[in-house]
Scaffold this motif. Structure first.
Motif, PDB file in Angstrom:
ATOM      1  N   LEU A 371       0.827  -1.203   0.000  1.00 24.05           N
ATOM      2  CA  LEU A 371       0.000   0.000   0.000  1.00 24.05           C
ATOM      3  C   LEU A 371       0.862   1.254   0.000  1.00 24.05           C
ATOM      4  O   LEU A 371       0.589   2.223  -0.713  1.00 24.05           O
ATOM      5  CB  LEU A 371      -0.922   0.000   1.213  1.00 24.05           C
ATOM      6  CG  LEU A 371      -2.107  -0.969   1.135  1.00 24.05           C
ATOM      7  CD1 LEU A 371      -2.837  -1.029   2.466  1.00 24.05           C
ATOM      8  CD2 LEU A 371      -3.057  -0.546   0.024  1.00 24.05           C
ATOM      9  N   ARG A 372       1.919   1.230   0.806  1.00 20.45           N
ATOM     10  CA  ARG A 372       2.798   2.402   0.868  1.00 20.45           C
ATOM     11  C   ARG A 372       3.463   2.658  -0.479  1.00 20.45           C
ATOM     12  O   ARG A 372       3.471   3.782  -0.979  1.00 20.45           O
ATOM     13  CB  ARG A 372       3.897   2.160   1.906  1.00 20.45           C
ATOM     14  CG  ARG A 372       3.419   2.233   3.313  1.00 20.45           C
ATOM     15  CD  ARG A 372       4.531   1.767   4.214  1.00 20.45           C
ATOM     16  NE  ARG A 372       4.310   2.194   5.578  1.00 20.45           N
ATOM     17  CZ  ARG A 372       5.166   1.961   6.564  1.00 20.45           C
ATOM     18  NH1 ARG A 372       6.295   1.316   6.310  1.00 20.45           N
ATOM     19  NH2 ARG A 372       4.921   2.372   7.779  1.00 20.45           N
ATOM     20  N   VAL A 373       4.027   1.602  -1.040  1.00 22.40           N
ATOM     21  CA  VAL A 373       4.709   1.755  -2.325  1.00 22.40           C
ATOM     22  C   VAL A 373       3.716   2.211  -3.390  1.00 22.40           C
ATOM     23  O   VAL A 373       4.001   3.114  -4.179  1.00 22.40           O
ATOM     24  CB  VAL A 373       5.387   0.431  -2.743  1.00 22.40           C
ATOM     25  CG1 VAL A 373       5.933   0.540  -4.153  1.00 22.40           C
ATOM     26  CG2 VAL A 373       6.506   0.076  -1.781  1.00 22.40           C
ATOM     27  N   LEU A 375       1.048   3.882  -3.013  1.00 23.78           N
ATOM     28  CA  LEU A 375       0.664   5.279  -2.791  1.00 23.78           C
ATOM     29  C   LEU A 375       1.697   6.228  -3.411  1.00 23.78           C
ATOM     30  O   LEU A 375       1.355   7.158  -4.139  1.00 23.78           O
ATOM     31  CB  LEU A 375       0.545   5.532  -1.287  1.00 23.78           C
ATOM     32  CG  LEU A 375       0.065   6.920  -0.912  1.00 23.78           C
ATOM     33  CD1 LEU A 375      -1.415   7.051  -1.227  1.00 23.78           C
ATOM     34  CD2 LEU A 375       0.307   7.196   0.559  1.00 23.78           C
ATOM     35  N   ASP A 376       2.973   5.958  -3.120  1.00 20.03           N
ATOM     36  CA  ASP A 376       4.035   6.791  -3.701  1.00 20.03           C
ATOM     37  C   ASP A 376       4.018   6.711  -5.218  1.00 20.03           C
ATOM     38  O   ASP A 376       4.134   7.722  -5.907  1.00 20.03           O
ATOM     39  CB  ASP A 376       5.404   6.339  -3.180  1.00 20.03           C
ATOM     40  CG  ASP A 376       5.562   6.629  -1.698  1.00 20.03           C
ATOM     41  OD1 ASP A 376       4.816   7.484  -1.195  1.00 20.03           O
ATOM     42  OD2 ASP A 376       6.412   6.004  -1.044  1.00 20.03           O
ATOM     43  N   ILE A 380       3.472   9.842  -7.914  1.00 22.65           N
ATOM     44  CA  ILE A 380       4.434  10.138  -8.989  1.00 22.65           C
ATOM     45  C   ILE A 380       3.754  10.017 -10.348  1.00 22.65           C
ATOM     46  O   ILE A 380       3.892  10.881 -11.218  1.00 22.65           O
ATOM     47  CB  ILE A 380       5.637   9.157  -8.925  1.00 22.65           C
ATOM     48  CG1 ILE A 380       6.357   9.298  -7.581  1.00 22.65           C
ATOM     49  CG2 ILE A 380       6.599   9.424 -10.074  1.00 22.65           C
ATOM     50  CD1 ILE A 380       7.420   8.232  -7.357  1.00 22.65           C
ATOM     51  N   ARG A 442      20.291   1.113  -6.442  1.00 21.97           N
ATOM     52  CA  ARG A 442      19.733  -0.226  -6.616  1.00 21.97           C
ATOM     53  C   ARG A 442      19.035  -0.717  -5.357  1.00 21.97           C
ATOM     54  O   ARG A 442      18.085  -1.485  -5.413  1.00 21.97           O
ATOM     55  CB  ARG A 442      20.847  -1.216  -6.973  1.00 21.97           C
ATOM     56  CG  ARG A 442      21.486  -0.927  -8.303  1.00 21.97           C
ATOM     57  CD  ARG A 442      22.584  -1.917  -8.603  1.00 21.97           C
ATOM     58  NE  ARG A 442      23.597  -1.951  -7.539  1.00 21.97           N
ATOM     59  CZ  ARG A 442      24.730  -2.622  -7.617  1.00 21.97           C
ATOM     60  NH1 ARG A 442      24.993  -3.322  -8.701  1.00 21.97           N
ATOM     61  NH2 ARG A 442      25.601  -2.604  -6.638  1.00 21.97           N
ATOM     62  N   THR A 443      19.557  -0.308  -4.193  1.00 26.73           N
ATOM     63  CA  THR A 443      18.950  -0.776  -2.955  1.00 26.73           C
ATOM     64  C   THR A 443      18.184   0.338  -2.256  1.00 26.73           C
ATOM     65  O   THR A 443      17.786   0.193  -1.118  1.00 26.73           O
ATOM     66  CB  THR A 443      20.033  -1.322  -2.008  1.00 26.73           C
ATOM     67  OG1 THR A 443      21.050  -0.333  -1.869  1.00 26.73           O
ATOM     68  CG2 THR A 443      20.642  -2.589  -2.549  1.00 26.73           C
ATOM     69  N   PRO A 445      15.083   2.512  -1.265  1.00 25.74           N
ATOM     70  CA  PRO A 445      13.645   2.227  -1.237  1.00 25.74           C
ATOM     71  C   PRO A 445      12.846   3.075  -2.225  1.00 25.74           C
ATOM     72  O   PRO A 445      11.719   2.739  -2.580  1.00 25.74           O
ATOM     73  CB  PRO A 445      13.232   2.531   0.203  1.00 25.74           C
ATOM     74  CG  PRO A 445      14.369   3.243   0.820  1.00 25.74           C
ATOM     75  CD  PRO A 445      15.596   2.947   0.031  1.00 25.74           C
ATOM     76  N   LEU A 446      13.435   4.158  -2.691  1.00 20.36           N
ATOM     77  CA  LEU A 446      12.743   5.051  -3.614  1.00 20.36           C
ATOM     78  C   LEU A 446      12.554   4.426  -4.992  1.00 20.36           C
ATOM     79  O   LEU A 446      11.609   4.751  -5.714  1.00 20.36           O
ATOM     80  CB  LEU A 446      13.571   6.333  -3.763  1.00 20.36           C
ATOM     81  CG  LEU A 446      12.820   7.552  -4.249  1.00 20.36           C
ATOM     82  CD1 LEU A 446      12.063   8.141  -3.083  1.00 20.36           C
ATOM     83  CD2 LEU A 446      13.786   8.573  -4.822  1.00 20.36           C
ATOM     84  N   PRO A 449       8.854   2.456  -5.922  1.00 25.86           N
ATOM     85  CA  PRO A 449       7.703   3.223  -6.409  1.00 25.86           C
ATOM     86  C   PRO A 449       7.974   3.902  -7.747  1.00 25.86           C
ATOM     87  O   PRO A 449       7.065   4.011  -8.580  1.00 25.86           O
ATOM     88  CB  PRO A 449       7.461   4.261  -5.307  1.00 25.86           C
ATOM     89  CG  PRO A 449       8.561   4.150  -4.349  1.00 25.86           C
ATOM     90  CD  PRO A 449       9.250   2.847  -4.568  1.00 25.86           C
ATOM     91  N   SER A 521       9.948  -7.582  -8.783  1.00 26.85           N
ATOM     92  CA  SER A 521      10.643  -8.762  -8.284  1.00 26.85           C
ATOM     93  C   SER A 521      12.156  -8.558  -8.319  1.00 26.85           C
ATOM     94  O   SER A 521      12.892  -9.210  -7.587  1.00 26.85           O
ATOM     95  CB  SER A 521      10.251  -9.995  -9.104  1.00 26.85           C
ATOM     96  OG  SER A 521      10.699  -9.843 -10.429  1.00 26.85           O
ATOM     97  N   PHE A 522      12.627  -7.650  -9.164  1.00 25.22           N
ATOM     98  CA  PHE A 522      14.061  -7.389  -9.208  1.00 25.22           C
ATOM     99  C   PHE A 522      14.480  -6.381  -8.146  1.00 25.22           C
ATOM    100  O   PHE A 522      15.622  -6.352  -7.730  1.00 25.22           O
ATOM    101  CB  PHE A 522      14.469  -6.829 -10.576  1.00 25.22           C
ATOM    102  CG  PHE A 522      14.446  -7.848 -11.651  1.00 25.22           C
ATOM    103  CD1 PHE A 522      15.550  -8.651 -11.889  1.00 25.22           C
ATOM    104  CD2 PHE A 522      13.318  -8.034 -12.409  1.00 25.22           C
ATOM    105  CE1 PHE A 522      15.528  -9.614 -12.876  1.00 25.22           C
ATOM    106  CE2 PHE A 522      13.280  -8.995 -13.398  1.00 25.22           C
ATOM    107  CZ  PHE A 522      14.385  -9.782 -13.632  1.00 25.22           C
ATOM    108  N   ARG A 525      13.136  -4.938  -1.826  1.00 28.54           N
ATOM    109  CA  ARG A 525      14.113  -5.383  -0.840  1.00 28.54           C
ATOM    110  C   ARG A 525      13.442  -6.399   0.078  1.00 28.54           C
ATOM    111  O   ARG A 525      12.307  -6.221   0.476  1.00 28.54           O
ATOM    112  CB  ARG A 525      14.627  -4.187  -0.063  1.00 28.54           C
ATOM    113  CG  ARG A 525      15.494  -3.301  -0.939  1.00 28.54           C
ATOM    114  CD  ARG A 525      15.744  -2.001  -0.262  1.00 28.54           C
ATOM    115  NE  ARG A 525      16.230  -2.217   1.094  1.00 28.54           N
ATOM    116  CZ  ARG A 525      16.165  -1.295   2.029  1.00 28.54           C
ATOM    117  NH1 ARG A 525      15.625  -0.146   1.777  1.00 28.54           N
ATOM    118  NH2 ARG A 525      16.631  -1.539   3.226  1.00 28.54           N
ATOM    119  N   ARG A 528      11.392  -5.551   2.890  1.00 24.62           N
ATOM    120  CA  ARG A 528      10.144  -4.864   2.583  1.00 24.62           C
ATOM    121  C   ARG A 528       9.504  -5.400   1.319  1.00 24.62           C
ATOM    122  O   ARG A 528       9.267  -4.661   0.365  1.00 24.62           O
ATOM    123  CB  ARG A 528      10.408  -3.381   2.367  1.00 24.62           C
ATOM    124  CG  ARG A 528      11.021  -2.717   3.539  1.00 24.62           C
ATOM    125  CD  ARG A 528      10.889  -1.283   3.337  1.00 24.62           C
ATOM    126  NE  ARG A 528      10.844  -0.595   4.595  1.00 24.62           N
ATOM    127  CZ  ARG A 528      10.575   0.684   4.676  1.00 24.62           C
ATOM    128  NH1 ARG A 528      10.314   1.364   3.601  1.00 24.62           N
ATOM    129  NH2 ARG A 528      10.554   1.258   5.841  1.00 24.62           N
TER     130      ARG A 528
END
Lengths: 580, 340
Positions: A371-373, A375-376, A380, A442-443, A445-446, A449, A521-522, A525, A528
Motif C-alpha cells: 500500500l505504501r509503495v 501510494l508513492d 508520482i 539499486r537498494t 527504497p525510492l 515506487p 521482483s528485481f 528489498r 520490505r
C-alpha cells in the motif's frame, strides 16, 4: 499547478510576463516527464540492450543475422502476434457490450460488478495460473473441455486479464456520451443497429482504439500467464527474452529480441494512434445521469418492438456469461484457499499474521508495504502522467508540432511494451552510482515506487487524455475572450475538467502498482517485500501450508484491489468519466 | 452520500500519506563496516530470531538481497560483478556453480571442502520422483521403482515433471537422466518418456499442487518430480505414515553453496556470516526452514525426516564442469525433444 495569474493584471505587463510564464510552464510540463522517462526507463533499457550489442567496446550487430536465421525466432514472433491479436480482439468484442451494460445502465450491484471485473487485472499471474489450471486440468471442473496446456487456454487467460481494460476505457466515455445524437438517428428512421453502427460506434472509436492498444501491449508482454498455462511450446518474445537473459545469459539474443519487441510495440502504437486521431474530436458530452437508464430485462409496457430492446438483451446475456466465466477461476481460488489438511477452515487466513516460517515479514506487513509503495507510485504517476496528458492534449497548429505531440504520447506508452526482465536487469546495471553520483540507487527504497510509476504513467495518460481532448476548444476561447490569462484558462477549464477523472486515474494507477510484479521482483528489498512478491515466494516453497497461505494472500490482494477501485469510483465527481 | 464517501476517501489518503514508503524515512543502507549484505535466492529463510541473534552477537547488521532463483541469481551476479550487489552469496547450486566460479564472481577461500576453492557447500538435497501411495493402492498397481519403469506402458500418462528450462528442480531431473543414461542415451530416454505421455508443467509448485494427485490439490497424476524431503508433509492429520514416497533410485543431488563475493565492501563481515551459516544453530534450522539437508554432520534432523525423508544412497551425478559446458546445449535439445 505552478501557474498563478495575477487577479487584476495590468494589461501591458500581463502580456509580457504572462507569455514568459506560459512558455516556462509548457517547458517544465514537457521536460519533467521526459527526464523521468529518460532516467528511469530509456537509460536502463539502453544500458541492458547495449550489453548485447557492444563487445569489447566495439558495436557488433551480428546478433541480428544470427537470431533471425533461427526458425524458432520467427515462430516466436508469429506466436506473440497471434496471441496478442486474438486476446485483444476477444477482449474488445466482449468488452464493448460489457461497457454498455455496466456504464450505460443502472441496476442493483452495479458498483460491485464494476469493481469485480477489475480484480483479474491485478492478480499475480502465478495465482491465475493455479486458479485456471486447477479448473482445466483433467478431472477438474472444466476438465471435459480438454483445454489444459492449449493455445485456447492462454488466449482465455489473456482475455481474463484484459476484459476490464476495455470495459472501463470504453464505459468511461460511453456513460457521458450525449444520447440525443443516436435518438435523432432513430427518429429519422434508422434501426437500432444502424443507429449504433453509424452514430455511437464512431464516437466510441477513439476509446476503443485506446483500450485495444493497452490490451495489445499487455497481451504481447504477458509472461507468467503464457508460461504457466501453455509452457514453452507457446513461447513469446517476452518469455524468450526471459529465458535468454536469466537462463542462458545470451545477452546478444536477448538484445535482438528486445529490439524486435520495441518494433512490434511501436508499430502497434502507430496503428492505434492513427485509428484514434482520425475519429477524435470534441464530443457532445453529458452527465451520466442524462444518458444512463435502468436495466430492464422485460420490455417496458407501451414500448413498440424494434426499439433496441433486443440489443440490450444480447449485451446483457453476453456480459452475464463473461462475468460468470471471470468468476469461475476466482471462486476456485477462494475455495482452494479455504481447504486445509483434512477439511475446510480459515487456517490459511490466520497464518497471514505470521511469516509462515519462511518470509522475512508477515503477509500483513507485506500488504502494508504494498500500500505504501503503491501510494508513492500513484502520486508520482499522477504528476508525471497528468503533465504528459496536458501536453499531448494540445493541438499545435504546425504539422511538426502535431507530430511531436503524437510522438510524446507513444513514447510514454512504451514502458508497457518492454520486457520487465530488460528493465529490471537494466536497473541493476545502471543504478549503481548513476551519473557518477555517490549513491547506490539499486537498494534505495525510492526506486521501487519509481519503477512502478513508470508502468502506471501510461495508464494515467490514457485516463486523463480523452477527457482533455473532448473539451470543446470554444470553451477555452470563450474564457480567453472574457479576459482570462492563459494560466487561468488552464486552471479553470483544463484542470478543473481533468480533475473529474482523477478518481479513475488514481484507481487505475493504484491497481497497476499493487499488482506490478515484473520489475518489482528485481527491486523489492527482502525486508520490505510487496504482496505479489510474498505470494510468489510462498507458492514456490514446498509444503502445503505455504501454498495455502499464498492462495489466502491472493484473495486478500483481490479484495483489497476491488475495494480500492470501488472507493475510487465513488471519489469521482458527478459527470466524471474518461477512460479508466 | 457521495460527499461523505469523498471525504472518507480524502481522509484515507491523508492517513496513508503519513506512512508512504518514501515518507517513512528509511535509513539508506550504507556499506559501513557494520553492515553485511547477503545476496540469496527467493527460498532463503531462517526461523524467526536466528538472524537477530547473529546481529546481536557480531554487532553486524544483515541486509538481504533476493534477486531471483537459480540461473537468474547467478546471471545477475555475473552482470554486476564490477559493482557487486552484496558481500556474501548463498544459494548457488551445482547446476550453476561452475559459471559463478569461471566468471570470477566469488573470491577464493581456503575452506577444505570448497568447490573449485571458492564456493563452500552449506546444504544439499535430493530431487527425486515421488509417488502417491494411496493412488497406487486404490488402483491395485505396483509402484514404479527406477527411471526405466517410467517408460513402461502401465505408467502411461501418469507422470508430471516441471520444465527443465524454467524450473531448477526440472533442470536437476534432466541432469539425473544425463547421469543415468549418459550423454548419448538421455535423449532417447526422454523420447520414450514423451511417447509414454509425460506432462511438463511450468514450475515445481504447478506440478506438485495442480497436476499431482498426492499434493493436496487433487490433480490427476500420481507420479511427480519433487524432493526426497517432500513425503513428511503428506502425513495426514492423525495419521502416522505419509501418503506419498520418494523413489530413491531416481535422484539427483542438489548442493547449495555460499561464497564471499569478489569486490565485497565488507569481506570480513561476509566471512563471519558464512561461519554463522555453517554453525549448528543454522544447520539445525535448515531442514525446517529451507527443506534441505544440513552439511554439518553434527546437526540434528527433525524426527519425521529420519523416518520418512531418507536420502538416496547413490544419487546420479554429473560433473559440474560438464554441466557448465553443456547446460545450454542440453536444454536446447531437451526443449526440442520434449516440447517440440
Amino acid at each position: 499547478m505552478a501557474v498563478d495569474a495575477p487577479t487584476r493584471p495590468d494589461p501591458v505587463l500581463a502580456t509580457a510576463s504572462g507569455r514568459g510564464r506560459v512558455v516556462a510552464f509548457w517547458s517544465v510540463a514537457v521536460a519533467v516527464p521526459l527526464l523521468f522517462l529518460g532516467i528511469f526507463f530509456a537509460w536502463p533499457v539502453t544500458v541492458m540492450i547495449a550489453q548485447g550489442f557492444v563487445v569489447d567496446g566495439q558495436l557488433d550487430l551480428g546478433g541480428f543475422a544470427d537470431v533471425f536465421s533461427r526458425p524458432r525466432t520467427w515462430r516466436i514472433i508469429g506466436l506473440t502476434l497471434a496471441q496478442a491479436t486474438l486476446g485483444t480482439a476477444l477482449s474488445v468484442l466482449l468488452g464493448v457490450p460489457g461497457a454498455y451494460v455496466l456504464y450505460r445502465h443502472t441496476f442493483r450491484g452495479r458498483s460491485f460488478l464494476r469493481a469485480f471485473v477489475t480484480v483479474p487485472f491485478v492478480l499475480p499471474t502465478v495465482v491465475v495460473g493455479v486458479a485456471f489450471r486447477s479448473l482445466l486440468v483433467d478431472g477438474g471442473p472444466l476438465g471435459f473441455l480438454h483445454l489444459d496446456g492449449t493455445f485456447a487456454a492462454i488466449v482465455a487467460a489473456l482475455v481474463f486479464f484484459n476484459y476490464a481494460v476495455v470495459v472501463r476505457a470504453v464505459g468511461g466515455l460511453w456513460e457521458r456520451l450525449d444520447p440525443r445524437a443516436e435518438q435523432a438517428a432513430r427518429a429519422l428512421g434508422a434501426s437500432p443497429w444502424t443507429a449504433f453502427r453509424t452514430v455511437t460506434l464512431p464516437a466510441l472509436t477513439p476509446a476503443i482504439a485506446s483500450a485495444a492498444s493497452l490490451a495489445f501491449l499487455f497481451c504481447a508482454t504477458a509472461f507468467g500467464t503464457v508460461l504457466v498455462l501453455g509452457g514453452l511450446q507457446f513461447g513469446t518474445i517476452e518469455t524468450e527474452i526471459w529465458i535468454q537473459t536469466t537462463q542462458f545469459l545470451d545477452l546478444r539474443a536477448a538484445a535482438v529480441l528486445s529490439v524486435v519487441q520495441l518494433v512490434v510495440v511501436a508499430g502497434t502504437l502507430v496503428v492505434a494512434g492513427r485509428a484514434r486521431s482520425r475519429r477524435e474530436r470534441a464530443l457532445g458530452l453529458t452527465l451520466p445521469s442524462a444518458s444512463v437508464r435502468p436495466l430492464r430485462l422485460r420490455r417496458p409496457a407501451g414500448m413498440p418492438p424494434g426499439d433496441g430492446h433486443g440489443l440490450t438483451l444480447v449485451a446483457t446475456a453476453v456480459t452475464a456469461l463473461v462475468v460468470l466465466l471471470l468468476a469461475l477461476p476466482l471462486v476456485n481460488l477462494v475455495v482452494r484457499s479455504l481447504r486445509t489438511g483434512d477439511g475446510w477452515g480459515l487456517d490459511h487466513y490466520s497464518a497471514l499474521g505470521t511469516t509462515g516460517g519462511s518470509l522475512t515479514v508477515t503477509v500483513w506487513q507485506a500488504t502494508l508495504n504494498s500500500l505504501r509503495v503503491a501510494l508513492d507510485a500513484t502520486v508520482i504517476a499522477l504528476v508525471v502522467g497528468g503533465l504528459v496528458a496536458l501536453v499531448v492534449s494540445r493541438r499545435p497548429r504546425r504539422a511538426v508540432g502535431r507530430r511531436a505531440v503524437a510522438g510524446l504520447d507513444a513514447l510514454f506508452m512504451l514502458p508497457l511494451g518492454v520486457s520487465a526482465v530488460t528493465v529490471g536487469f537494466g536497473f541493476l546495471l545502471s543504478m549503481h552510482h548513476p551519473f557518477g553520483l555517490p549513491v547506490d540507487l539499486r537498494t534505495n527504497p525510492l526506486l521501487l515506487p519509481v519503477a512502478q510509476a513508470v508502468v502506471a504513467v501510461p495508464l494515467v495518460v490514457r485516463v486523463v487524455l480523452p477527457v482533455l481532448r473532448a473539451i470543446d476548444p470554444r470553451l477555452r476561447e470563450a474564457a480567453a475572450t472574457l479576459g482570462a490569462t492563459p494560466g487561468r484558462v488552464l486552471r479553470t477549464v483544463d484542470l478543473s475538467i481533468a480533475a473529474r477523472s482523477l478518481g479513475l486515474a488514481v484507481g487505475f494507477a493504484f491497481a497497476a502498482s499493487l499488482g506490478e510484479f515484473g520489475a518489482t521482483s528485481f527491486l523489492a528489498r527482502p525486508d520490505r517485500p510487496t504482496l505479489p512478491v510474498v505470494i510468489f515466494r510462498l507458492i514456490g516453497r514446498p509444503g502445503p501450508e505455504s501454498y495455502g497461505m499464498a492462495l489466502a494472500a491472493s484473495v486478500v490482494l483481490a479484495v483489497l484491489t476491488a475495494g480500492i477501485v470501488a472507493a475510487c469510483e465513488r471519489l469521482r465527481a458527478p459527470g466524471a468519466g474518461g477512460e479508466w | 452520500m457521495a460527499r461523505i464517501h469523498s471525504l472518507l476517501a480524502v481522509a484515507g489518503v491523508v492517513v496513508l500519506a503519513g506512512c508512504s514508503a518514501i515518507g517513512s524515512g528509511d535509513p539508506a543502507p550504507s556499506a559501513s563496516a557494520g553492515t553485511v549484505t547477503l545476496v540469496t535466492h527467493d527460498s532463503f529463510a531462517l526461523s524467526d530470531g536466528l538472524l537477530d541473534a547473529f546481529e546481536e552477537e557480531s554487532g553486524l547488521t544483515v541486509e538481504l538481497v533476493q534477486p531471483g532463483d537459480g540461473g537468474a541469481l547467478v546471471n545477475q551476479l555475473v552482470l554486476t560483478k564490477d559493482a557487486p550487489l552484496g558481500d556474501l552469496v548463498f544459494g548457488i547450486d551445482n547446476a550453476f556453480a561452475s559459471r559463478a566460479v569461471d566468471e570470477g564472481v566469488v573470491a577464493p577461500t581456503e575452506a577444505q571442502d570448497a568447490f573449485e576453492g571458492a564456493l563452500v557447500p552449506v546444504d544439499y538435497g535430493d530431487v527425486c520422483i515421488n509417488v502417491d501411495h494411496a493412488w497406487f493402492t486404490a488402483q491395485g498397481l505396483a509402484e514404479p521403482v527406477t527411471l526405466e519403469d517410467l517408460t513402461e506402458p502401465e505408467y502411461k500418462d501418469l507422470l508430471v515433471v516441471p520444465n527443465a528450462v524454467t524450473s531448477s528442480p526440472g533442470l536437476s531431473f534432466l541432469l539425473a537422466t544425463v547421469g543415468a543414461f549418459g550423454e548419448d542415451g538421455w535423449v532417447d530416454y526422454w523420447t520414450a518418456l514423451k511417447a509414454n505421455g509425460v506432462k511438463v508443467a511450468d514450475g515445481w509448485s504447478d506440478a506438485y499442487f495442480t497436476d499431482f494427485s498426492g499434493g493436496g490439490g487433487g490433480g490427476p497424476r500420481p507420479i511427480v518430480l519433487s524432493y526426497a524431503s517432500s513425503p513428511p508433509s503428506t502425513v495426514p492429520e492423525g495419521g502416522t505414515e505419509p501418503t506419498t514416497g520418494a523413489l530413491l533410485d531416481t535422484c539427483f543431488r542438489q548442493t547449495e553453496y555460499a561464497g564471499v563475493l569478489e569486490g565485497a565492501a565488507n569481506p570480513d563481515g561476509a566471512r563471519q556470516l558464512l561461519d554463522f551459516l555453517l554453525s549448528d544453530t543454522v544447520q539445525d534450522d535448515i531442514p525446517v526452514s529451507m527443506y534441505m539437508y544440513p552439511v554439518s554432520e553434527t546437526a540434528t534432523l527433525p524426527e519425521e525426516w529420519t523416518a520418512f525423508a531418507p536420502l538416496a544412497d547413490e544419487p546420479f551425478e554429473v560433473a559440474p564442469d560438464d554441466i557448465s559446458k553443456n547446460r545450454e546445449a542440453w536444454l536446447a535439445l531437451w526443449s526440442e525433444t520434449v516440447i517440440g
